[in-house]
Motif scaffolding. Sequence first.
Motif, PDB file in Angstrom:
ATOM      1  N   ALA A  14       0.833  -1.213   0.000  1.00 37.79           N
ATOM      2  CA  ALA A  14       0.000   0.000   0.000  1.00 37.79           C
ATOM      3  C   ALA A  14       0.861   1.254   0.000  1.00 37.79           C
ATOM      4  N   PRO A  15       0.362   2.284  -0.694  1.00 41.16           N
ATOM      5  CA  PRO A  15       1.019   3.586  -0.547  1.00 41.16           C
ATOM      6  C   PRO A  15       0.797   4.067   0.875  1.00 41.16           C
ATOM      7  N   MET A  16       1.825   4.558   1.514  1.00 42.51           N
ATOM      8  CA  MET A  16       1.691   5.052   2.896  1.00 42.51           C
ATOM      9  C   MET A  16       2.496   6.337   3.005  1.00 42.51           C
ATOM     10  N   ALA A  17       1.813   7.460   2.810  1.00 45.72           N
ATOM     11  CA  ALA A  17       2.502   8.748   2.845  1.00 45.72           C
ATOM     12  C   ALA A  17       3.245   8.883   4.169  1.00 45.72           C
ATOM     13  N   GLY A  18       4.517   9.208   4.099  1.00 47.45           N
ATOM     14  CA  GLY A  18       5.319   9.386   5.309  1.00 47.45           C
ATOM     15  C   GLY A  18       5.944   8.097   5.824  1.00 47.45           C
ATOM     16  N   VAL A  64       1.932   5.288  -7.931  1.00 47.48           N
ATOM     17  CA  VAL A  64       2.090   6.577  -7.241  1.00 47.48           C
ATOM     18  C   VAL A  64       0.703   7.022  -6.756  1.00 47.48           C
ATOM     19  N   ASN A  65       0.601   7.325  -5.478  1.00 45.44           N
ATOM     20  CA  ASN A  65      -0.702   7.610  -4.855  1.00 45.44           C
ATOM     21  C   ASN A  65      -0.841   9.074  -4.463  1.00 45.44           C
ATOM     22  N   VAL A  66      -2.001   9.635  -4.801  1.00 43.67           N
ATOM     23  CA  VAL A  66      -2.271  11.042  -4.457  1.00 43.67           C
ATOM     24  C   VAL A  66      -3.575  11.146  -3.657  1.00 43.67           C
ATOM     25  N   PHE A  67      -3.724  12.253  -2.935  1.00 39.43           N
ATOM     26  CA  PHE A  67      -4.932  12.514  -2.150  1.00 39.43           C
ATOM     27  C   PHE A  67      -5.840  13.470  -2.938  1.00 39.43           C
ATOM     28  N   ALA A  68      -7.046  12.985  -3.254  1.00 47.74           N
ATOM     29  CA  ALA A  68      -7.970  13.786  -4.077  1.00 47.74           C
ATOM     30  C   ALA A  68      -9.151  14.279  -3.232  1.00 47.74           C
ATOM     31  N   LEU A 128      -5.764   6.865  -6.345  1.00 43.19           N
ATOM     32  CA  LEU A 128      -6.430   8.049  -5.798  1.00 43.19           C
ATOM     33  C   LEU A 128      -7.082   7.681  -4.476  1.00 43.19           C
ATOM     34  N   HIS A 129      -6.923   8.546  -3.490  1.00 42.61           N
ATOM     35  CA  HIS A 129      -7.482   8.308  -2.156  1.00 42.61           C
ATOM     36  C   HIS A 129      -8.294   9.528  -1.777  1.00 42.61           C
ATOM     37  N   PHE A 130      -9.390   9.357  -1.064  1.00 42.52           N
ATOM     38  CA  PHE A 130     -10.252  10.433  -0.542  1.00 42.52           C
ATOM     39  C   PHE A 130     -11.198  11.033  -1.581  1.00 42.52           C
ATOM     40  N   ALA A 171     -10.937  -1.812  -2.470  1.00 39.12           N
ATOM     41  CA  ALA A 171     -12.017  -1.940  -1.480  1.00 39.12           C
ATOM     42  C   ALA A 171     -11.375  -1.882  -0.103  1.00 39.12           C
ATOM     43  N   GLN A 172     -11.494  -0.731   0.557  1.00 36.50           N
ATOM     44  CA  GLN A 172     -10.801  -0.542   1.836  1.00 36.50           C
ATOM     45  C   GLN A 172     -11.782  -0.743   2.993  1.00 36.50           C
ATOM     46  N   GLY A 173     -11.591  -1.835   3.708  1.00 36.38           N
ATOM     47  CA  GLY A 173     -12.455  -2.144   4.843  1.00 36.38           C
ATOM     48  C   GLY A 173     -12.090  -1.351   6.078  1.00 36.38           C
ATOM     49  N   GLU A 175     -11.127  -2.335   8.803  1.00 36.85           N
ATOM     50  CA  GLU A 175      -9.973  -2.874   9.527  1.00 36.85           C
ATOM     51  C   GLU A 175      -8.679  -2.142   9.175  1.00 36.85           C
ATOM     52  N   ALA A 176      -8.686  -1.443   8.046  1.00 38.11           N
ATOM     53  CA  ALA A 176      -7.454  -0.913   7.460  1.00 38.11           C
ATOM     54  C   ALA A 176      -6.739   0.094   8.347  1.00 38.11           C
ATOM     55  N   GLY A 177      -5.423   0.087   8.275  1.00 39.11           N
ATOM     56  CA  GLY A 177      -4.613   1.096   8.923  1.00 39.11           C
ATOM     57  C   GLY A 177      -4.589   2.367   8.099  1.00 39.11           C
ATOM     58  N   GLY A 178      -4.281   3.474   8.750  1.00 43.40           N
ATOM     59  CA  GLY A 178      -4.169   4.750   8.046  1.00 43.40           C
ATOM     60  C   GLY A 178      -5.532   5.370   7.801  1.00 43.40           C
ATOM     61  N   GLY A 213      -7.242  -4.030   3.950  1.00 43.60           N
ATOM     62  CA  GLY A 213      -7.718  -3.871   5.322  1.00 43.60           C
ATOM     63  C   GLY A 213      -7.591  -5.149   6.112  1.00 43.60           C
ATOM     64  N   GLY A 214      -6.598  -5.215   6.997  1.00 43.82           N
ATOM     65  CA  GLY A 214      -6.449  -6.363   7.888  1.00 43.82           C
ATOM     66  C   GLY A 214      -5.781  -7.569   7.256  1.00 43.82           C
ATOM     67  N   ILE A 215      -5.245  -7.426   6.048  1.00 40.78           N
ATOM     68  CA  ILE A 215      -4.613  -8.566   5.361  1.00 40.78           C
ATOM     69  C   ILE A 215      -3.117  -8.532   5.693  1.00 40.78           C
ATOM     70  N   ALA A 232      -4.517  -8.208  -3.371  1.00 41.48           N
ATOM     71  CA  ALA A 232      -4.661  -7.680  -2.013  1.00 41.48           C
ATOM     72  C   ALA A 232      -3.673  -6.533  -1.843  1.00 41.48           C
ATOM     73  N   GLN A 233      -4.111  -5.486  -1.151  1.00 40.67           N
ATOM     74  CA  GLN A 233      -3.226  -4.347  -0.853  1.00 40.67           C
ATOM     75  C   GLN A 233      -2.942  -4.354   0.639  1.00 40.67           C
ATOM     76  N   LEU A 234      -1.672  -4.456   0.999  1.00 42.17           N
ATOM     77  CA  LEU A 234      -1.262  -4.567   2.399  1.00 42.17           C
ATOM     78  C   LEU A 234      -0.438  -3.344   2.804  1.00 42.17           C
ATOM     79  N   GLY A 235      -0.862  -2.687   3.865  1.00 43.84           N
ATOM     80  CA  GLY A 235      -0.103  -1.546   4.361  1.00 43.84           C
ATOM     81  C   GLY A 235       0.642  -1.897   5.638  1.00 43.84           C
ATOM     82  N   THR A 236      -0.121  -2.181   6.690  1.00 44.08           N
ATOM     83  CA  THR A 236       0.468  -2.444   8.006  1.00 44.08           C
ATOM     84  C   THR A 236       1.538  -3.534   7.952  1.00 44.08           C
ATOM     85  N   ALA A 237       1.329  -4.527   7.100  1.00 34.63           N
ATOM     86  CA  ALA A 237       2.296  -5.637   6.999  1.00 34.63           C
ATOM     87  C   ALA A 237       3.686  -5.136   6.617  1.00 34.63           C
TER      88      ALA A 237
HETATM   89  C1  LIG Z   1       0.975   4.017   7.784  1.00 31.60           C
HETATM   90  C2  LIG Z   1      -0.107   4.025   6.745  1.00 31.60           C
HETATM   91  C3  LIG Z   1      -0.179   5.097   5.855  1.00 31.60           C
HETATM   92  C4  LIG Z   1      -1.136   5.094   4.845  1.00 31.60           C
HETATM   93  N1  LIG Z   1      -1.128   6.105   3.925  1.00 31.60           N
HETATM   94  C5  LIG Z   1      -1.923   5.996   2.817  1.00 31.60           C
HETATM   95  C6  LIG Z   1      -1.753   6.892   1.721  1.00 31.60           C
HETATM   96  O1  LIG Z   1      -0.907   7.791   1.733  1.00 31.60           O
HETATM   97  N2  LIG Z   1      -2.567   6.713   0.651  1.00 31.60           N
HETATM   98  C7  LIG Z   1      -3.494   5.707   0.581  1.00 31.60           C
HETATM   99  O2  LIG Z   1      -4.191   5.580  -0.427  1.00 31.60           O
HETATM  100  N3  LIG Z   1      -3.655   4.855   1.596  1.00 31.60           N
HETATM  101  C8  LIG Z   1      -2.884   4.963   2.702  1.00 31.60           C
HETATM  102  N4  LIG Z   1      -3.018   4.044   3.704  1.00 31.60           N
HETATM  103  C9  LIG Z   1      -4.060   3.018   3.626  1.00 31.60           C
HETATM  104  C10 LIG Z   1      -3.601   1.847   2.753  1.00 31.60           C
HETATM  105  O3  LIG Z   1      -3.677   2.202   1.391  1.00 31.60           O
HETATM  106  C11 LIG Z   1      -4.473   0.596   2.935  1.00 31.60           C
HETATM  107  O4  LIG Z   1      -5.823   0.890   2.694  1.00 31.60           O
HETATM  108  C12 LIG Z   1      -4.345  -0.025   4.306  1.00 31.60           C
HETATM  109  O5  LIG Z   1      -3.012  -0.035   4.730  1.00 31.60           O
HETATM  110  C13 LIG Z   1      -4.870  -1.446   4.285  1.00 31.60           C
HETATM  111  O6  LIG Z   1      -5.041  -1.944   5.577  1.00 31.60           O
HETATM  112  P1  LIG Z   1      -3.857  -2.646   6.422  1.00 31.60           P
HETATM  113  O7  LIG Z   1      -3.037  -1.525   6.938  1.00 31.60           O
HETATM  114  O8  LIG Z   1      -4.611  -3.367   7.481  1.00 31.60           O
HETATM  115  O9  LIG Z   1      -3.100  -3.536   5.477  1.00 31.60           O
HETATM  116  C14 LIG Z   1      -2.079   4.034   4.750  1.00 31.60           C
HETATM  117  C15 LIG Z   1      -1.998   2.978   5.669  1.00 31.60           C
HETATM  118  C16 LIG Z   1      -1.040   2.956   6.638  1.00 31.60           C
HETATM  119  C17 LIG Z   1      -0.973   1.779   7.580  1.00 31.60           C
END
Ligand SMILES: Cc1cc2nc3c(=O)[nH]c(=O)nc-3n(C[C@H](O)[C@H](O)[C@H](O)COP(=O)(O)O)c2cc1C
Length: 356
Positions: A14-18, A64-68, A128-130, A171-173, A175-178, A213-215, A232-237
């Motif tokens: 997952a894209p995770m700004a910062g 590349v992910n942007v906030f819209a 695109l997010h938001f 599809a962001q549930g 459970e997702a982080g961020g 979300g939660g994967i 699947a898109q994984l961020g927290t992992a």
């Molecule tokens: C630290 C962090 C930062 C995140 N920043 C973004 C972001 O910049 N853009 C975005 O589309 N999603 C962002 N997300 C959400 C992720 O795209 C994704 O939906 C989420 O990580 C999935 O859930 P998981 O964390 O349980 O794997 C972020 C998630 C985390 C954990």
Amino acid sequence: MLERLGVALPIIQAPMAGVSTPLLAAAVSSAGGLGSIGVGATDAAGARGMIEELRARTDRPFNVNVFAHDAPRADPAREAAWLAWLAPLFTEFEAAAPQELHTIYRSFNEDAEMLALLLETRPAIVSLHFGLPSAEAIRAMKAAGIMLLATATSLDEARRIEAAGIDAIVAQGIEAGGHRGVFDPAAPDDGLGTMALTRLLVRHTHLPVIAAGGIMDGAGIAAALDLGARAAQLGTAFIACPESAADPAYRAALAGPGADHTRLTTLISGRPARALANRFTALQASVGDRRPPDYPVAYDAGKALHAAARAKGEHGFGAQWAGQGAPLARALPAADLVATLARELAEARRAAIPRP
Ligand SMILES: Cc1cc2nc3c(=O)[nH]c(=O)nc-3n(C[C@H](O)[C@H](O)[C@H](O)COP(=O)(O)O)c2cc1C
């Protein structure tokens, strides 16, 4: 879509700004997944640097992910009241609260330079997010050969994404982080979980669905694919990977017993986002009916408070985003994590084949 791009595994970091970095995204893409960078918290010059670094590190496709989001409404009275409420905390850390708050990130929808940069550099995928940008911006990116993804947290948002001509839906549930990708943070939120949301979008839209979300492991990825998701898109992992930008306190919190508790909060940034429970999320108990300023204005205060606290050795005001699967995070180099996820996914799929 991933096959067309030559991405071997149905795994998106997952894209995770910062937190995500070009180093992390390159390692994931080179290992056969799809790496992502988030440029929502930087400007076109910062994004250019990140894209150039990524291209220098891998020849594989990346996202590349942007906030819209809609631009925040200025509300000086609400902003002053928010700062007044936070002031005793600044005092605790012997710092002065900011005098005023600023819009620290420009929405992609108002950032012609960022659009021009993407059209020039043409990453394989932009997500695109938001919310969604203008029809014109969508047309221009598609005409440049860029594939587009957008986050949906509900069927209504997914239908708007489909109508706008986006190529696939994340599809962001709940459970997702961020940050939750909700289009309108003031609207009622059904808080759908990844399982129900993925099935809803698979059955009621015509677009490929990516579950998020939660994967956290191969079994989770296999479950998402069984639900009809294409990936699947994984961020927290990926937060605990050494290639991420997470600071030592964030890594320690993720590795500790606190990871068992995450909270969805609007207090840190002004938009709902899931974080490890910490002193910032605990402010929920005393916020009463105060409302934080709009995103990202509230984030200016949140970041100032974190900086003041950190200067005195208190790390509990950091934006330690994490999903509900946080205790399952593994501190592995990204390439090893991708290989582990791929192996677990193959094992889960083999185990699912009934034996005679
Ligand atoms: C630290 C962090 C930062 C995140 N920043 C973004 C972001 O910049 N853009 C975005 O589309 N999603 C962002 N997300 C959400 C992720 O795209 C994704 O939906 C989420 O990580 C999935 O859930 P998981 O964390 O349980 O794997 C972020 C998630 C985390 C954990």
